[in-house]
Scaffold this motif. Structure first.
Motif, PDB file in Angstrom:
ATOM      1  N   GLY A  40      -8.026  -3.500   3.560  1.00  0.00           N
ATOM      2  CA  GLY A  40      -7.969  -2.801   4.840  1.00  0.00           C
ATOM      3  C   GLY A  40      -8.690  -3.542   5.948  1.00  0.00           C
ATOM      4  O   GLY A  40      -9.364  -4.549   5.712  1.00  0.00           O
ATOM      5  N   PRO A  41      -8.568  -3.057   7.177  1.00  0.00           N
ATOM      6  CA  PRO A  41      -9.236  -3.717   8.314  1.00  0.00           C
ATOM      7  C   PRO A  41     -10.722  -3.370   8.355  1.00  0.00           C
ATOM      8  O   PRO A  41     -11.170  -2.389   7.743  1.00  0.00           O
ATOM      9  N   ALA A  42     -11.476  -4.155   9.073  1.00  0.00           N
ATOM     10  CA  ALA A  42     -12.897  -3.860   9.276  1.00  0.00           C
ATOM     11  C   ALA A  42     -13.043  -2.638  10.181  1.00  0.00           C
ATOM     12  O   ALA A  42     -12.158  -2.333  10.996  1.00  0.00           O
ATOM     13  N   GLU A  43     -14.156  -1.924  10.043  1.00  0.00           N
ATOM     14  CA  GLU A  43     -14.369  -0.719  10.842  1.00  0.00           C
ATOM     15  C   GLU A  43     -14.622  -1.054  12.308  1.00  0.00           C
ATOM     16  O   GLU A  43     -14.313  -0.256  13.197  1.00  0.00           O
ATOM     17  N   ARG A  44     -15.194  -2.221  12.573  1.00  0.00           N
ATOM     18  CA  ARG A  44     -15.489  -2.627  13.952  1.00  0.00           C
ATOM     19  C   ARG A  44     -14.929  -4.013  14.213  1.00  0.00           C
ATOM     20  O   ARG A  44     -14.814  -4.837  13.299  1.00  0.00           O
ATOM     21  N   ARG A 138     -14.808  -4.636   3.462  1.00  0.00           N
ATOM     22  CA  ARG A 138     -15.604  -5.304   2.434  1.00  0.00           C
ATOM     23  C   ARG A 138     -14.773  -5.515   1.168  1.00  0.00           C
ATOM     24  O   ARG A 138     -13.914  -4.701   0.833  1.00  0.00           O
ATOM     25  N   TRP A 139     -15.082  -6.601   0.454  1.00  0.00           N
ATOM     26  CA  TRP A 139     -14.282  -6.964  -0.704  1.00  0.00           C
ATOM     27  C   TRP A 139     -14.263  -5.882  -1.769  1.00  0.00           C
ATOM     28  O   TRP A 139     -13.260  -5.689  -2.466  1.00  0.00           O
ATOM     29  N   TYR A 140     -15.342  -5.126  -1.919  1.00  0.00           N
ATOM     30  CA  TYR A 140     -15.404  -4.118  -2.971  1.00  0.00           C
ATOM     31  C   TYR A 140     -14.625  -2.852  -2.638  1.00  0.00           C
ATOM     32  O   TYR A 140     -14.555  -1.929  -3.449  1.00  0.00           O
ATOM     33  N   LYS A 141     -14.038  -2.799  -1.450  1.00  0.00           N
ATOM     34  CA  LYS A 141     -13.215  -1.652  -1.080  1.00  0.00           C
ATOM     35  C   LYS A 141     -11.726  -1.878  -1.383  1.00  0.00           C
ATOM     36  O   LYS A 141     -10.920  -0.971  -1.189  1.00  0.00           O
ATOM     37  N   ASN A 142     -11.399  -3.051  -1.824  1.00  0.00           N
ATOM     38  CA  ASN A 142     -10.022  -3.312  -2.244  1.00  0.00           C
ATOM     39  C   ASN A 142      -9.915  -2.967  -3.729  1.00  0.00           C
ATOM     40  O   ASN A 142      -9.971  -3.834  -4.600  1.00  0.00           O
ATOM     41  N   TYR A 143      -9.754  -1.688  -4.012  1.00  0.00           N
ATOM     42  CA  TYR A 143      -9.818  -1.193  -5.392  1.00  0.00           C
ATOM     43  C   TYR A 143      -8.670  -1.726  -6.241  1.00  0.00           C
ATOM     44  O   TYR A 143      -8.843  -2.001  -7.438  1.00  0.00           O
ATOM     45  N   ALA A 144      -7.495  -1.867  -5.646  1.00  0.00           N
ATOM     46  CA  ALA A 144      -6.342  -2.358  -6.407  1.00  0.00           C
ATOM     47  C   ALA A 144      -6.598  -3.771  -6.924  1.00  0.00           C
ATOM     48  O   ALA A 144      -6.329  -4.090  -8.088  1.00  0.00           O
ATOM     49  N   LEU A 145      -7.149  -4.620  -6.056  1.00  0.00           N
ATOM     50  CA  LEU A 145      -7.444  -5.991  -6.473  1.00  0.00           C
ATOM     51  C   LEU A 145      -8.509  -6.019  -7.554  1.00  0.00           C
ATOM     52  O   LEU A 145      -8.410  -6.777  -8.527  1.00  0.00           O
ATOM     53  N   LEU A 146      -9.540  -5.202  -7.407  1.00  0.00           N
ATOM     54  CA  LEU A 146     -10.613  -5.194  -8.396  1.00  0.00           C
ATOM     55  C   LEU A 146     -10.099  -4.772  -9.768  1.00  0.00           C
ATOM     56  O   LEU A 146     -10.518  -5.319 -10.795  1.00  0.00           O
ATOM     57  N   VAL A 147      -9.176  -3.815  -9.799  1.00  0.00           N
ATOM     58  CA  VAL A 147      -8.618  -3.354 -11.074  1.00  0.00           C
ATOM     59  C   VAL A 147      -7.792  -4.467 -11.718  1.00  0.00           C
ATOM     60  O   VAL A 147      -7.948  -4.766 -12.915  1.00  0.00           O
ATOM     61  N   VAL A 148      -6.911  -5.083 -10.942  1.00  0.00           N
ATOM     62  CA  VAL A 148      -6.062  -6.150 -11.475  1.00  0.00           C
ATOM     63  C   VAL A 148      -6.909  -7.347 -11.888  1.00  0.00           C
ATOM     64  O   VAL A 148      -6.725  -7.908 -12.974  1.00  0.00           O
ATOM     65  N   TRP A 149      -7.854  -7.740 -11.032  1.00  0.00           N
ATOM     66  CA  TRP A 149      -8.723  -8.880 -11.342  1.00  0.00           C
ATOM     67  C   TRP A 149      -9.563  -8.603 -12.594  1.00  0.00           C
ATOM     68  O   TRP A 149      -9.674  -9.463 -13.478  1.00  0.00           O
ATOM     69  N   GLY A 150     -10.138  -7.407 -12.687  1.00  0.00           N
ATOM     70  CA  GLY A 150     -10.946  -7.064 -13.849  1.00  0.00           C
ATOM     71  C   GLY A 150     -10.141  -7.070 -15.135  1.00  0.00           C
ATOM     72  O   GLY A 150     -10.612  -7.544 -16.178  1.00  0.00           O
TER      73      GLY A 150
END
Length: 253
Positions: A40-44, A138-150
């Motif tokens: 997603g985009p940054a908040e600011r 932030r990188w840890y907010k991309n949950y889909a990527l973290l699941v696939v990568w893990g």
């Protein structure tokens, strides 16, 4: 990454297995590419705009640094391999192999080491570009990527660390001809394994060496992440930005 693999395969006259290529192209590359785009985009809004120069210093340093680090780790993995007692008498010899069976050219230790090292590198490359710096969430907010990568890291770790099993044998990694595995003290496989074409009829890495190689691969992943976080996106970049700012093209209106 493909260049590293090709150089090694040409030098040793080896190849990655068919199923491993399908995993890299169909699973790793496709899965990570799709999930990276879900960031997603940054908040600011960031105080600086992102670089628009494909061949600018930031892009070249990012890509070039990761490539060089992966090259170094790939070369050093073979330095490590040639120091192992269990390998020195089992080096690949093209004179003992039927080269017409190209789909079995991964039945050796040289290919096995290359397979595991490049497998972790391919998986990690998708994670490195997820940081996004100031312009994405932030990188840890991309949950889909973290699941696939893990999942991919766990799957690759299982193939490397586990004793010969159906999964590893499907990729012809840490496996061998059924009768040979039985002689090595493992349970005789209940599934079909096409006979290995190398003289020792297996490429099973000793257990202690498996953990050494696994730690080495994780160290490779850590090195590229540290490069991206601290050099490309972190304090080193900020310091260079202040010391040597880029000259902007001034347009008179």
């Amino acid at each position: 990454m493909a260049g590293i693999v090709k150089m090694c395969t040409f030098y040793f006259a080896i190849s990655l297995t068919q199923n491993l290529w399908m995993l890299i192209d169909g699973g790793i590359a496709t899965g990570l590419m799709l999930t990276i785009s879900m960031s997603g985009p940054a908040e600011r809004l960031a105080p600086h705009r992102p670089t628009s120069r494909i061949l600018g210093p930031q892009m070249l340093a990012s890509v070039g640094g990761i490539v060089i680090i992966n090259w170094i780790f790939s070369v050093m993995s073979y330095v490590w391999l040639f120091q192992q007692d269990w390998f020195r008498c089992n080096e690949r010899s093209t004179a003992d192999v039927n080269m017409n069976k190209w789909w079995l050219l991964g039945d050796n230790y040289e290919s096995t080491i290359l397979s595991f090292v490049c497998l972790f590198q391919f998986i990690n490359n998708g994670f490195v570009v997820n940081y996004g710096y100031l312009y994405r969430a932030r990188w840890y907010k991309n949950y889909a990527l973290l699941v696939v990568w893990g999942f991919l890291v766990a799957f690759s770790s299982y193939m490397l660390l586990a004793d010969p099993n159906r999964v590893g044998c499907a990729f012809r990694l840490n496996c061998g001809t059924a009768s040979t595995l039985e002689k090595l003290g493992y349970k005789k496989p209940t599934w079909y394994i096409e006979p290995y074409i190398n003289p020792i009829e297996n490429n099973v890495i000793p257990k202690q060496s498996r953990y050494e190689l696994w730690g080495y691969c994780l160290g490779n992943m850590a090195a590229t992440n540290l490069w991206q976080v601290f050099v490309i996106n972190g304090p080193v970049r900020n310091l260079l930005r202040k010391k040597k700012p880029l000259r902007r093209l001034k347009v008179k209106l």
